[in-house]
Design a protein around this motif. Structure first.
Motif, PDB file in Angstrom:
ATOM      1  N   LYS A  18       0.829  -1.200   0.000  1.00 45.00           N
ATOM      2  CA  LYS A  18       0.000   0.000   0.000  1.00 45.00           C
ATOM      3  C   LYS A  18       0.870   1.259   0.000  1.00 45.00           C
ATOM      4  N   ARG A  19       1.878   1.244   0.854  1.00 40.47           N
ATOM      5  CA  ARG A  19       2.753   2.413   0.983  1.00 40.47           C
ATOM      6  C   ARG A  19       3.593   2.633  -0.273  1.00 40.47           C
ATOM      7  N   LEU A  20       4.067   1.545  -0.872  1.00 43.17           N
ATOM      8  CA  LEU A  20       4.862   1.668  -2.104  1.00 43.17           C
ATOM      9  C   LEU A  20       3.994   2.224  -3.226  1.00 43.17           C
ATOM     10  N   ALA A  21       2.770   1.710  -3.324  1.00 45.95           N
ATOM     11  CA  ALA A  21       1.847   2.173  -4.370  1.00 45.95           C
ATOM     12  C   ALA A  21       1.595   3.671  -4.195  1.00 45.95           C
ATOM     13  N   HIS A  22       1.396   4.078  -2.969  1.00 45.67           N
ATOM     14  CA  HIS A  22       1.166   5.494  -2.686  1.00 45.67           C
ATOM     15  C   HIS A  22       2.379   6.332  -3.101  1.00 45.67           C
ATOM     16  N   HIS A  23       3.560   5.844  -2.749  1.00 45.76           N
ATOM     17  CA  HIS A  23       4.804   6.554  -3.053  1.00 45.76           C
ATOM     18  C   HIS A  23       4.975   6.773  -4.559  1.00 45.76           C
ATOM     19  N   TYR A  24       4.657   5.759  -5.352  1.00 47.16           N
ATOM     20  CA  TYR A  24       4.867   5.849  -6.807  1.00 47.16           C
ATOM     21  C   TYR A  24       3.616   6.287  -7.582  1.00 47.16           C
ATOM     22  N   GLY A  25       2.505   6.481  -6.873  1.00 42.16           N
ATOM     23  CA  GLY A  25       1.268   6.872  -7.555  1.00 42.16           C
ATOM     24  C   GLY A  25       0.665   5.726  -8.364  1.00 42.16           C
ATOM     25  N   TYR A  26       0.902   4.507  -7.920  1.00 45.42           N
ATOM     26  CA  TYR A  26       0.362   3.327  -8.603  1.00 45.42           C
ATOM     27  C   TYR A  26      -0.877   2.808  -7.887  1.00 45.42           C
ATOM     28  N   ARG A  27      -1.588   1.892  -8.565  1.00 47.78           N
ATOM     29  CA  ARG A  27      -2.721   1.222  -7.920  1.00 47.78           C
ATOM     30  C   ARG A  27      -2.193   0.024  -7.117  1.00 47.78           C
ATOM     31  N   HIS A  28      -2.939  -0.364  -6.108  1.00 46.24           N
ATOM     32  CA  HIS A  28      -2.488  -1.457  -5.235  1.00 46.24           C
ATOM     33  C   HIS A  28      -3.550  -2.550  -5.123  1.00 46.24           C
ATOM     34  N   LEU A  29      -3.124  -3.797  -5.242  1.00 43.50           N
ATOM     35  CA  LEU A  29      -4.047  -4.913  -5.016  1.00 43.50           C
ATOM     36  C   LEU A  29      -3.462  -5.868  -3.987  1.00 43.50           C
ATOM     37  N   ASP A  30      -4.186  -6.009  -2.882  1.00 46.81           N
ATOM     38  CA  ASP A  30      -3.842  -7.001  -1.868  1.00 46.81           C
ATOM     39  C   ASP A  30      -4.549  -8.276  -2.327  1.00 46.81           C
ATOM     40  N   THR A  31      -3.804  -9.194  -2.967  1.00 46.60           N
ATOM     41  CA  THR A  31      -4.461 -10.352  -3.579  1.00 46.60           C
ATOM     42  C   THR A  31      -5.005 -11.339  -2.545  1.00 46.60           C
ATOM     43  N   GLY A  32      -4.509 -11.257  -1.315  1.00 46.52           N
ATOM     44  CA  GLY A  32      -5.058 -12.118  -0.259  1.00 46.52           C
ATOM     45  C   GLY A  32      -6.544 -11.856  -0.067  1.00 46.52           C
ATOM     46  N   VAL A  33      -6.945 -10.613  -0.275  1.00 44.11           N
ATOM     47  CA  VAL A  33      -8.351 -10.232  -0.093  1.00 44.11           C
ATOM     48  C   VAL A  33      -9.255 -11.013  -1.055  1.00 44.11           C
ATOM     49  N   ILE A  34      -8.734 -11.304  -2.240  1.00 46.09           N
ATOM     50  CA  ILE A  34      -9.527 -12.040  -3.231  1.00 46.09           C
ATOM     51  C   ILE A  34      -9.858 -13.432  -2.689  1.00 46.09           C
ATOM     52  N   TYR A  35      -8.809 -14.101  -2.182  1.00 41.91           N
ATOM     53  CA  TYR A  35      -9.016 -15.454  -1.646  1.00 41.91           C
ATOM     54  C   TYR A  35      -9.870 -15.407  -0.382  1.00 41.91           C
ATOM     55  N   ARG A  36      -9.680 -14.349   0.391  1.00 40.57           N
ATOM     56  CA  ARG A  36     -10.493 -14.195   1.597  1.00 40.57           C
ATOM     57  C   ARG A  36     -11.964 -13.995   1.227  1.00 40.57           C
ATOM     58  N   ALA A  37     -12.224 -13.219   0.157  1.00 42.11           N
ATOM     59  CA  ALA A  37     -13.603 -12.962  -0.269  1.00 42.11           C
ATOM     60  C   ALA A  37     -14.270 -14.260  -0.741  1.00 42.11           C
ATOM     61  N   VAL A  38     -13.514 -15.085  -1.458  1.00 35.86           N
ATOM     62  CA  VAL A  38     -14.061 -16.370  -1.919  1.00 35.86           C
ATOM     63  C   VAL A  38     -14.369 -17.249  -0.699  1.00 35.86           C
ATOM     64  N   ALA A  39     -13.416 -17.296   0.233  1.00 34.97           N
ATOM     65  CA  ALA A  39     -13.599 -18.120   1.432  1.00 34.97           C
ATOM     66  C   ALA A  39     -14.801 -17.649   2.251  1.00 34.97           C
ATOM     67  N   TYR A  40     -14.951 -16.344   2.358  1.00 25.84           N
ATOM     68  CA  TYR A  40     -16.064 -15.812   3.158  1.00 25.84           C
ATOM     69  C   TYR A  40     -17.405 -16.123   2.504  1.00 25.84           C
ATOM     70  N   ALA A  41     -17.448 -16.061   1.183  1.00 24.42           N
ATOM     71  CA  ALA A  41     -18.688 -16.394   0.470  1.00 24.42           C
ATOM     72  C   ALA A  41     -19.062 -17.856   0.761  1.00 24.42           C
ATOM     73  N   MET A  42     -18.051 -18.722   0.809  1.00 25.92           N
ATOM     74  CA  MET A  42     -18.293 -20.145   1.109  1.00 25.92           C
ATOM     75  C   MET A  42     -18.798 -20.309   2.548  1.00 25.92           C
ATOM     76  N   MET A  43     -18.172 -19.570   3.463  1.00 22.48           N
ATOM     77  CA  MET A  43     -18.577 -19.668   4.874  1.00 22.48           C
ATOM     78  C   MET A  43     -20.019 -19.205   5.049  1.00 22.48           C
ATOM     79  N   GLU A  44     -20.343 -18.120   4.377  1.00 20.63           N
ATOM     80  CA  GLU A  44     -21.698 -17.577   4.477  1.00 20.63           C
ATOM     81  C   GLU A  44     -22.734 -18.545   3.927  1.00 20.63           C
ATOM     82  N   ALA A  45     -22.333 -19.261   2.882  1.00 22.51           N
ATOM     83  CA  ALA A  45     -23.256 -20.209   2.256  1.00 22.51           C
ATOM     84  C   ALA A  45     -23.296 -21.525   3.039  1.00 22.51           C
TER      85      ALA A  45
END
Ligand code: DC
Length: 210
Positions: A18-45
């Motif tokens: 996040k900090r590096l992206a901010h420093h260079y003016g780039y976009r940031h993706l925390d890819t762990g969130v993607i897997y967490r979102a899939v896992a949470y959808a499974m838990m909810e279901a």
């Protein structure tokens, strides 16, 4: 420019990304969130986490608008994400989303487990963040407590070690540094010093490219 940051659970790679992206003016993706979102959808279901058909369906229906849900950050969801992310078809479905994110201008920082090895093997700079498991457990515990969650440091350490073992030993896209990754050990660095060290790595890589 694409910057790939990989490392184990609670290594601080997310904050660094996040900090590096901010420093260079780039976009940031925390890819762990993607897997967490899939896992949470499974838990909810109420689905079994190893149910491939349902996990693939959840991955296909991924909604980035939900990435900000604070529940995704909890240890329980992180643990479930480690299980779901070991399903090869789930990873396959999520590759395009990540590569598209990386390719969009002006540049991107992606952090995860397999960014430098599988998702963006041609990333301009690859950083592999490591930290002593005890230090990571301490940080994760303080973080959880600051969110008002109950956290026992020994249990957090056990969870981190279990997750490391699962992430490093899965047959598909295991957690390991790319051959051309720069290792950054932040066990004894605070966030600011870690960010400075990462910027120094990026600048050195840029300079050597001319
Ligand atoms: O970095 P994190 O704790 O948010 O990741 C949660 C889980 O997701 C982790 O245990 C393994 C998986 N993961 C992955 O397999 N590949 C990634 N690029 C990011 C996370």
């Amino acid at each position: 420019m694409i910057i790939a940051i990989d490392g184990p659970a609670a290594s601080g790679k997310g904050t660094l990304g996040k900090r590096l992206a901010h420093h260079y003016g780039y976009r940031h993706l925390d890819t762990g969130v993607i897997y967490r979102a899939v896992a949470y959808a499974m838990m909810e279901a109420g689905a079994e986490l190893t149910n491939e058909v349902l996990a693939v369906a959840a991955a296909l229906e991924l909604d980035p608008e939900k990435f900000g849900n604070p529940i995704l950050k909890t240890q329980k969801v992180g643990d479930a994400a480690s299980v779901v992310s070991a399903i090869p078809k789930v990873r396959e479905v999520l590759v395009n989303f990540q590569r598209q994110f990386a390719a969009d201008p002006p540049g991107a920082v992606l952090d995860g487990r397999d960014i430098g090895t599988v998702i963006c093997p041609h990333a301009d700079v690859k950083i592999f963040v490591v930290a002593d498991p005890r230090v990571r457990a301490r940080r994760r515990t303080l973080e959880a407590r600051s969110r008002g969650e109950d956290a026992d440091e020994e249990a957090v350490l056990a969870d981190i070690l279990k997750r490391d073992e699962r992430d490093q030993n899965r047959p598909i896209a295991p957690l390991r540094p790319a051959a051309d990754a720069h290792t950054l050990d932040n066990s004894n660095l605070d966030i600011e010093a870690g960010v400075r060290a990462a910027i120094a790595i990026v600048e050195a890589a840029r300079a050597s490219r001319g």
